[in-house]
Motif scaffolding. Sequence first.
Motif, mmCIF file in Angstrom:
data_model
loop_
_atom_site.group_PDB
_atom_site.id
_atom_site.type_symbol
_atom_site.label_atom_id
_atom_site.label_comp_id
_atom_site.label_asym_id
_atom_site.label_seq_id
_atom_site.Cartn_x
_atom_site.Cartn_y
_atom_site.Cartn_z
ATOM 1 N N LEU A 1 0.867 -1.279 -0.094
ATOM 2 C CA LEU A 1 0.104 -0.099 -0.052
ATOM 3 C C LEU A 1 0.984 1.422 -0.129
ATOM 4 O O LEU A 1 0.495 2.289 -0.604
ATOM 5 C CB LEU A 1 -0.827 0.030 1.144
ATOM 6 N N TYR A 2 1.832 1.233 0.684
ATOM 7 C CA TYR A 2 2.947 2.431 0.734
ATOM 8 C C TYR A 2 3.395 2.596 -0.496
ATOM 9 O O TYR A 2 3.600 3.504 -1.020
ATOM 10 C CB TYR A 2 4.030 2.079 1.768
ATOM 11 N N LEU A 3 3.654 1.587 -1.252
ATOM 12 C CA LEU A 3 4.626 1.831 -2.718
ATOM 13 C C LEU A 3 3.305 2.234 -3.449
ATOM 14 O O LEU A 3 3.599 3.114 -4.626
ATOM 15 C CB LEU A 3 4.776 0.283 -3.398
ATOM 16 N N TYR A 4 2.238 1.853 -3.439
ATOM 17 C CA TYR A 4 1.022 2.356 -4.452
ATOM 18 C C TYR A 4 0.737 3.820 -3.976
ATOM 19 O O TYR A 4 0.659 4.594 -4.895
ATOM 20 C CB TYR A 4 -0.247 1.587 -3.953
ATOM 21 N N ILE A 5 1.011 4.343 -2.769
ATOM 22 C CA ILE A 5 0.664 5.693 -2.387
ATOM 23 C C ILE A 5 1.709 6.330 -3.045
ATOM 24 O O ILE A 5 1.724 7.601 -3.385
ATOM 25 C CB ILE A 5 0.635 5.918 -0.858
ATOM 26 N N ILE A 6 3.134 5.976 -2.755
ATOM 27 C CA ILE A 6 4.323 6.740 -3.663
ATOM 28 C C ILE A 6 3.964 6.891 -5.096
ATOM 29 O O ILE A 6 4.207 8.033 -5.374
ATOM 30 C CB ILE A 6 5.625 5.828 -3.283
ATOM 31 N N ASN A 7 3.631 5.741 -5.697
ATOM 32 C CA ASN A 7 3.463 5.978 -7.140
ATOM 33 C C ASN A 7 2.473 6.774 -7.389
ATOM 34 O O ASN A 7 2.640 7.774 -8.227
ATOM 35 C CB ASN A 7 2.844 4.529 -7.710
ATOM 36 N N SER A 8 1.388 6.938 -6.781
ATOM 37 C CA SER A 8 0.045 7.804 -7.047
ATOM 38 C C SER A 8 0.540 9.347 -6.435
ATOM 39 O O SER A 8 0.122 10.228 -7.486
ATOM 40 C CB SER A 8 -1.015 7.349 -5.991
ATOM 41 N N VAL A 9 1.008 9.475 -5.775
ATOM 42 C CA VAL A 9 1.505 10.855 -5.292
ATOM 43 C C VAL A 9 2.375 11.526 -6.066
ATOM 44 O O VAL A 9 1.906 12.600 -6.402
ATOM 45 C CB VAL A 9 1.897 10.848 -3.760
ATOM 46 N N PHE A 10 3.401 10.740 -6.425
ATOM 47 C CA PHE A 10 4.471 11.547 -7.374
ATOM 48 C C PHE A 10 4.013 11.404 -8.740
ATOM 49 O O PHE A 10 4.602 12.429 -9.590
ATOM 50 C CB PHE A 10 5.934 10.694 -7.151
ATOM 51 N N ILE A 11 3.136 10.738 -9.195
ATOM 52 C CA ILE A 11 2.609 11.027 -10.530
ATOM 53 C C ILE A 11 1.590 12.065 -10.422
ATOM 54 O O ILE A 11 1.912 12.933 -11.469
ATOM 55 C CB ILE A 11 1.789 9.686 -11.032
ATOM 56 N N CYS A 12 1.072 12.241 -9.512
ATOM 57 C CA CYS A 12 -0.010 13.471 -9.237
ATOM 58 C C CYS A 12 1.000 14.813 -9.206
ATOM 59 O O CYS A 12 0.511 15.692 -9.743
ATOM 60 C CB CYS A 12 -0.716 13.185 -7.991
ATOM 61 N N VAL A 13 2.058 14.750 -8.374
ATOM 62 C CA VAL A 13 2.970 15.874 -8.059
ATOM 63 C C VAL A 13 3.430 16.350 -9.657
ATOM 64 O O VAL A 13 3.631 17.459 -9.986
ATOM 65 C CB VAL A 13 3.971 15.529 -7.155
ATOM 66 N N SER A 14 4.019 15.169 -10.417
ATOM 67 C CA SER A 14 4.821 15.624 -11.660
ATOM 68 C C SER A 14 3.695 16.197 -12.275
ATOM 69 O O SER A 14 4.054 17.177 -13.330
ATOM 70 C CB SER A 14 5.089 14.177 -12.101
ATOM 71 N N THR A 15 2.609 15.697 -12.577
ATOM 72 C CA THR A 15 1.392 16.244 -13.441
ATOM 73 C C THR A 15 1.243 17.725 -13.025
ATOM 74 O O THR A 15 0.865 18.689 -13.775
ATOM 75 C CB THR A 15 -0.012 15.534 -13.374
ATOM 76 N N TRP A 16 0.910 17.990 -11.755
ATOM 77 C CA TRP A 16 0.941 19.430 -11.207
ATOM 78 C C TRP A 16 1.906 20.364 -11.625
ATOM 79 O O TRP A 16 1.644 21.498 -12.143
ATOM 80 C CB TRP A 16 0.879 19.492 -9.715
#
Length: 451
Positions: free
Chosen positions: A199-214
């Motif tokens: 779950l931590y790996l999933y959160i890492i991937n989700s957050v930093f894809i989101c941050v990159s897009t922003w």
Amino acid sequence: METENQKKEIQILVFDYIRDLFQIKLGTDQKGTIEYITSAAEFKGISVWTLIFAIFIASIGLNTNSTAVIIGAMLISPLMGPIMGIGLSLGIYDFDLLKKSFRNFLVMTVISICTSTLYFFISPLTEADSELLARTYPTIYDVLIALFGGLTGIVASSRKNRMSNAIPGVAIATALMPPLCTAGFGIANGNPKYFAGALYLYIINSVFICVSTWFIVSYLGFRSVEYVNQETKKRIQKYIYIISFTIIIPSIYMAYDVISQSNFRKNANQFIQSNFNLPKTKILTTNIVRNPRNKSIDVTLIGEPISEELIGHIKSKLSQYGLEDVELNIIQNSDSEKLSKAMNVNRNEVLDNLKTKDEKIRYLEAELSNMKDTEKMIPKVAKEINILFPEIESISFGDLLVQSTDNFSNQKSVSILIKWKNKVADIQIKRVELYLKSRLNLEDLTVHNEF
């Protein structure tokens, strides 16, 4: 003067070339990008069923340790849409899109975990193979993969001529789906460590894809949907930085632990190779352990036992390999227990060659004594087998009568039947045979394996 002007012209040409080479604002399609990501952030109807089917495919791939199947599942997964939707909405301050994308992201996550949990509940395969274990201990390297993957995804999506192969590549590189399946495996098998790590790996991937897009949306100057004052913008940026930094911290510690573990194993292996190269003694197995409670190296030897003096000398060299606080355990077979090889020769032929009754009686008495010695050793060997090879379920020892059709003679051969808990590699079978032959001093020992 002309030379100076030529130099300036060359400098300008080089600068313009480099600027054009790394230009990403040129060719940006703001309207098309917003429509594309907004559409991908939708989650209903066919998207729901696509996600469920993809989760089943990924779970099967993880369960069977098939990389190709996992990649196939990631290619058809719709998980990227809502995550990029969140990043886009933060960049253009579209709070309606933010609410919709975040809601869909949560629903997708819950459905994915429930689907994978259901699969692993009914699957008869419960072993965690390498593909699954790789998603249970994320590090800072996973953060970097998610960050650069997200940057690639949004840059490719923002072009008028979108790079069709970029988004599938990002989906594979960032691997959103396998961690969710691994989390389901953790729930189904009652393993909270696997669940938390995945779950931590999933959160890492989700957050930093989101941050990159922003970040890219902001850099490209996408127009804001709603007016937001500078104070609100700074507050949103502050929250993004705080969340990102908070998520990074555990991954840095995990990366440090992985590097330390790798260096520890490297030093331990060098120590073993350098100090256990003995002429009459060989290494059967090694076990290197490093965790917060214990640092130890277990070396099991076969052949001629080494002296306590030599053991002390070997232990004194631990500090030379950076292993000062490591406990060295040397396990070796006991001395002075020898078995007769009479059980491996043609018994009838020997008896025929003995001329007197007394000689035959003495031979039979020696054979009986050897059999008793062997019987005494069996419990000891069985205990050692239990410790050294926990994969073995049971072991049976006995004599096998071998008849030769060539000369119509027969002889007894010592045989051992090993029943394994699961299928094991051939090298492990060879290790057990080597150990038994050395421990029992029976070169002609016959070993039968059953799985």
